[in-house]
Design an enzyme around this catalytic site. Structure first.
Site, PDB file in Angstrom:
ATOM      1  N   HIS A   1     -11.452  -3.901   9.063  1.00 18.07           N
ATOM      2  CA  HIS A   1     -11.906  -3.712   7.567  1.00 18.07           C
ATOM      3  C   HIS A   1     -13.299  -2.891   7.436  1.00 18.07           C
ATOM      4  CE1 HIS A   1      -9.014  -7.106   7.241  1.00 18.07           C
ATOM      5  NE2 HIS A   1      -9.252  -7.162   5.806  1.00 18.07           N
TER       6      HIS A   1
ATOM      7  N   GLU B   1       0.818  -1.046   0.058  1.00 18.23           N
ATOM      8  CA  GLU B   1      -0.002  -0.019   0.084  1.00 18.23           C
ATOM      9  C   GLU B   1       0.834   1.240   0.056  1.00 18.23           C
ATOM     10  OE1 GLU B   1      -0.867  -2.650   1.952  1.00 18.23           O
ATOM     11  OE2 GLU B   1      -2.470  -3.224   0.972  1.00 18.23           O
TER      12      GLU B   1
END
Lengths: 334, 468, 339
Positions: free
Chosen positions: C140, C71
């Site tokens: 999440h 990321e």
């Protein structure tokens, strides 16, 4: 090659004029940083700065084979890269002095000086921050087929950042035209590479990313020029990234707050004795590129340019405090 | 050296307080820690202890005086000390530029001396001297209400808000503006009384002398007595069903509130004044310790007594108490106060209970019999107007309740349509809460056994903990 | 009502929120060679939420580029690419993973133009699937709008409808500065009218989704739909609610919100991010500082996420963020002067 094999690479491969300009840039870096340090001590500059005195060969030789279309990403110790890539010291001083005439209109200062028009994508205040950006610039070059190469400067400290791993991995996976130039000056602030890095040479890391890795004497102008320009050529041929490690040394502390408790005077003196500028000057004289007068002329011209730069910066315009939010976003197009 | 007695700050946003009662007369001796005087603020009433032992003198703030926080109200001199002619502050003022006497407390005292002019003992506390009038806190109001009042040139201090804690909202201002613009009918303020069916002719009534009526029923056990305080438009007889359920283990003492039952009719200017009379009655009982129980308005009075006489409290039982939020069914209160015969009283009484059938015709007739005094009803209407202007509870005892340290139980009917049971949630953490389902505003009549059981537990817990 | 700026010939039909985003990206890829998509598993997999779908088949793996699970590096590559001429759209699989890339988004992308005195431009778009309700628990399910909204140099939007999902993405692409788009995962399957062709929904403009007199609710993303559902119920009780879809957290549409609160005198902010120091705090403060202050007739209320990570258990998960009944209760309490 025009000359015999004992002649240094740079002498063999570059025009005399290019080499003289390189020497001048090295002097400019040295005098610029000395001038900046002096201005700082006189209270003309606020904030801090990270000086690269002693690392001039690495900065200038790494940029030797680059054009204005090629990109570099730089570091917090980036004045040398900036001059190496063609910036004017006057506008750099103006930035230091926080003036509108500075490259960043006084918004960036020492840690963000860049002449974007010369392909410098900026110094960076975050260790390792520029590495993924360099890979992105290389992705642009490949995607749009511009033929440009990106040289990514970083220090030995950055090689232990996660961004280093992620970026080098992607550069190889995508075979991007980027050259990673590690300026290993032995210390990340106070922590030596021996205490911080698992491998002896940072170039050994290249194997993990399936790219060539090479360690050279970073104070030897020609050695740096040879290693980096070969890597640049490789990148330009579409053969992917390389890692070059220039072993060098900063004569000054990490920043203006450094009390130098982690290095011995003997160590510093030993590196000063290996001054990259004098070595390159002597090499040019030995090979008849310049004589003593020419060398002194180049040195004096650089000194003069720095003095004029400081004068230019002092006479610059302070930004209007009403424009504190200017440049946050693009200005509305008419 | 004389000890200065000051009016202390007892509440966070308190700027001044009213000296309501002196427990010790000037010239009498007092011991450190004795109850010296009572103060009242907008939110609290409190007993102040003597800061030193000696002779009380120079009481420059007589009963009814409003005094800024931190100002001197009197001095206490040691037994062998010579008491000077003038109070230290007055001396300083009199000598003016001359060197002040060693004991002069300085500027603060001078200010008090100015504010606290000698006044007759019966001076009305609601007429403080000009210099302290500005101490009134700003009324609680929303920005929109403030803006509307500003535009209309209206003084918010004259309004009572319909929002939480009496907050004035813009519709309160709108109603007031509308009321001002409408010609006032002869009797009632229109904003308070929507279209009275048959406006009763104004009844004049006169104050009656005397203290509040107290009745007692001896108990057989050794526990502390139970003191009962009834609600608005009720009287001591209303406790009968619950008293029966409580049994005769403890002495039961009932206080009739002013303008109620056998107590005299009094002109009441404020809740504080109303409660003060009950505090006086409680003081006169001279009890070592008591379990205090109040219903509705009597609950609010009980909170006041508990707040100012904590040392005399064993426990506090509150049945649907008033004073914990602005909402109240003012229509029903006025309906009861106005009714002159059982036919008009019964429909209003039915609103008190969860099951209207529980209010029988006999019950209504009996209730009316105790309300035949027309002057008393008029006095109660005036009282309701003072205490519940515009159908809103104009007083707030939640802070006082928060200060109660003795065991505390709140009993409320979940179908209470006079006072919403959720006001019970204002009770402090250590309170126990008994919510009774299918019960209205008069749990002690609708479910006397349940109330008696809950209170009985409270008394036992309180006595166990006070022994421990 | 702030209508999107449209080309006159555009037609409308039903698409899901995810399809609308995909359509926008397809239009952009077709229109401009400089546009590339980057992200984890956005190629043949079609994206974790099937948003990129078949775009790799249409535009090839160089322009719909799978990145390693990197990321920070991936976001940095997107920043460098944007800085040098590409117009990357970078997809995070979950907005939660953007925490790994905060350095590049916050220190680099957001500040590059400013640090370089206006001499550089970073036209990158970060797409972030966001929010709770999928049973994916604490790492999440987060809502980071306020985090990114706190960074000058970024623009932060939260589309609540398929039409806006497309229009805001195209506006982000046209924007010369970095834009962070929070896409609510529970909205991906929601269908709605989506105009055909290229159009943009202006960044920084809220939308009045329902007009009302008694109370203003400013909501964002899925909370817009919960607020609208609550408004229906409340209307039956005689409470007339105005619902404003915030759409853009940074810049925030002061005018629309202030005008509404001036009218209704009451404000509830409903947002999924953690309540404390969230978007609602900013809106509340903005109203308190504005000339709507004098029109306030009740305290401002905030309904936001619980002061806890998003839990796994479905009942707990629901309890951790505002639901329609919570909005109804708050509105009733406010209008009935219970607060």
């Amino acid at each position: 090659m025009a000359k015999d094999d004992n002649t240094p690479f740079a002498i063999r491969n570059y025009e005399a004029e290019t080499l003289r300009k390189a020497l001048r840039k090295m002097y400019l870096i040295r005098f610029f940083e000395e001038g900046a340090e002096d201005s700082y001590m006189r209270g003309l500059i606020h904030g801090t700065m990270h000086l690269s005195i002693g690392q001039e060969a690495s900065a200038v030789a790494s940029c030797l084979s680059l054009t204005d279309e090629d990109k570099i990403t730089s570091t917090h110790r980036g004045h040398g890269h900036c001059i190496g890539k063609g910036a004017e010291v006057g506008r750099m001083f103006a930035e230091f002095f926080g003036k509108e005439e500075g490259y960043c209109h006084g918004r960036g200062g020492s840690m963000h000086i860049a002449d974007v028009t010369k392909g410098n994508l900026g110094a960076n205040g975050i260790v390792g921050g520029g590495i993924p950006i360099a890979v992105g610039a290389a992705l642009t070059a490949k995607q749009l087929g511009t033929g440009a190469v990106t040289v990514c400067f970083f220090g030995d400290g950055a090689n232990n950042e996660g961004a280093f791993h992620e970026a080098l991995n992607m550069a190889t996976v995508w075979q991007l035209p980027v050259v990673f130039v590690c300026e290993n000056n032995k210390y990340g602030m106070s922590t030596s590479t021996e205490r911080s890095t698992a491998v002896k040479n940072i170039s050994e890391r290249a194997a993990a990313y399936r790219m060539p890795g090479r360690t050279v004497d970073g104070n030897d102008f020609s050695a740096v020029a040879e290693a980096v320009s070969e890597a640049v050529d490789r990148a330009r041929r579409g053969e992917g990234p390389s890692l070059v490690e220039n072993l060098t040394y900063r004569w000054r502390g990490h920043s203006k707050s450094d009390r130098n408790r982690y290095r011995t005077k003997e160590e510093i003196d030993a590196w000063i004795a290996r001054d990259p500028i004098l070595r390159f000057r002597d090499e040019l004289m030995a090979h008849g590129i310049i004589d003593v007068d020419a060398a002194e002329g180049i040195e004096a011209a650089a000194r003069q340019e720095v003095e004029e730069g400081i004068a230019f910066a002092k006479g610059g315009t302070a930004p209007s405090v009403t424009e504190v939010t200017r440049y946050v976003h693009a200005e509305a197009r008419p | 050296m004389a000890t200065e007695v000051i009016l202390p700050k007892v509440d966070m946003d308190m700027e001044s307080g009213l000296v309501s009662v002196w427990h010790v007369a000037a010239g009498s001796s007092v011991s450190k820690g004795d109850a010296l005087f009572d103060i009242e603020t907008d939110k609290a009433a409190m007993e102040i202890e003597a800061p030193a032992s000696g002779i009380l003198a120079h009481v420059i703030a007589p009963e009814g005086t409003k005094v800024p926080v931190g100002s001197a109200v009197a001095w206490i001199y040691a037994e062998n000390e010579t008491i000077p002619e003038a109070a230290p502050g007055e001396a300083a003022q009199a000598t003016d530029v001359a060197a002040p006497p060693a004991a002069a407390p300085g500027a603060t005292c001078t200010k008090v001396a100015e504010a606290a002019e000698p006044r007759p003992a019966d001076t009305r506390p609601e007429q403080p001297s000009g210099s302290v009038e500005t101490d009134e806190p700003r009324p609680r109001a929303t920005p929109a209400a403030r803006a509307a009042a500003r535009t209309a040139g209206l003084d918010l201090a004259r309004l009572v808000g319909s929002g939480p804690q009496g907050r004035i909202q813009s519709d309160d201002v709108a109603r007031e503006i509308e009321a001002r613009e409408r010609p006032a009918p002869a009797v009632e303020t229109p904003s308070r009384q929507p279209a009275p069916e048959a406006p009763a002719a104004p009844v004049s009534w006169t104050e009656r002398p005397g203290a509040l009526a107290v009745t007692r029923r001896k108990g057989q056990g050794s526990g502390a007595p139970v003191v009962l305080v009834h609600g608005f438009a009720a009287d001591a007889t209303g406790w009968a069903p619950m008293e029966k359920a409580l049994g005769n283990a403890r002495e039961i003492i009932r206080i009739d509130l002013a303008c109620h039952g056998r107590s005299p009719l009094k002109r009441i200017e404020s809740f504080a004044a109303f409660a003060r009379l009950a505090v006086q009655a409680f003081d006169d009982l001279n009890l070592d310790g008591a379990h205090l129980v109040g219903h509705s308005l009597g609950g609010a009075v009980a909170m006041s007594i508990a707040d100012i006489r904590p040392r005399a409290m064993r426990s506090l039982g509150l049945i649907a108490p008033a004073g914990l939020g602005p909402e109240i069914d003012g229509e029903t209160l006025l309906g009861i106060a106005r009714a002159s015969r059982a036919e008009s009283l019964a429909p209003w009484l039915k609103r008190l209970a969860a099951d209207p059938e529980a209010i029988s015709w006999d019950f209504a007739q009996a209730a009316m019999l105790s309300r035949m005094d027309e002057e008393m009803r008029a006095a109660q209407r005036d009282l309701a107007d003072r205490l519940f202007p515009d159908g809103t509870q104009g007083f707030d005892l939640s802070a006082a309740l928060g200060r109660v340290e003795v065991p505390l139980r709140v009993i409320w009917g979940k179908q209470d349509s006079i006072l919403p049971w959720r006001h019970a949630l204002r009770a402090p953490d250590h309170a126990s809460l008994t919510l009774l389902d299918k019960v209205g505003h008069i749990p002690h009549i609708e479910r006397p056994q349940a109330c008696a059981k809950a209170l009985g537990e409270l008394f036992v817990i309180a006595e166990a903990s006070s022994r421990g | 009502m702030n209508a999107p700026t449209r080309h006159p010939e555009v037609q409308s039909r039903e698409l899901s929120y995810a399809e609308a985003i995909r359509e926008a990206m397809g239009l952009a890829l077709a229109r401009d060679e400089r546009v590339i998509l980057m992200g984890e598993d956005i190629g043949v997999y079609g994206g974790a939420f099937q948003v990129t779908g078949d775009l790799v088949e249409r535009f090839g793996p160089d322009r719909v580029r799978d990145t390693p699970i990197s990321e920070l590096g991936g976001a940095g590559v997107a920043v460098g690419a944007a800085l040098t001429g590409l117009r990357p759209i970078f997809e995070f699989q979950f907005s939660d993973f953007a925490t790994l890339a905060m350095e590049q988004i916050v220190n680099q992308a957001a500040k590059m133009r400013y640090m370089l005195g206006g001499e550089a431009s970073v036209p990158v778009v970060f797409r972030m699937p966001s929010g709770s309700g999928t049973g994916a628990a604490a790492q999440h399910s987060q809502s980071f709008e306020a985090w990114f909204g706190h960074v000058p140099g970024l623009k932060v939007v939260q589309p609540s409808t398929p039409e806006d999902a497309k229009g805001l993405l195209l506006a982000a692409l046209e924007d010369p500065d970095p834009v962070v788009i929070f896409e609510h995962k529970l909205l991906y399957k929601m269908k709605g009218h989506v105009p055909e062709g290229w159009y943009t929904t202006p960044i920084g403009k809220a939308a009045v989704r329902r007009t009302g007199r008694d109370l203003t609710i400013v909501a964002s993303a899925i909370m817009v739909h919960r607020a609208l559902a609550a408004a229906e119920t409340l209307a039956a009780e005689g409470i007339d609610v105005e619902v404003i879809d915030l759409r853009s957290v940074r810049p925030i549409d002061r005018e629309t919100i202030i005008a509404s609160v001036r009218k209704t005198g009451r404000l509830i902010c409903v947002y999924e991010g953690v309540r404390t120091l969230g978007v609602g705090a900013e809106i509340s403060a903005m109203i308190a500082e504005s000339d709507a202050f004098d029109y306030l007739d009740a305290p401002i209320l905030r309904l936001g996420g619980a002061e806890a990570p998003i839990p796994y258990n479905p009942d707990l998960e629901k309890a951790a963020v505002p639901q329609t009944p919570d909005i109804e209760t708050a509105a009733r309490r406010l209008v009935r002067k219970e607060v």
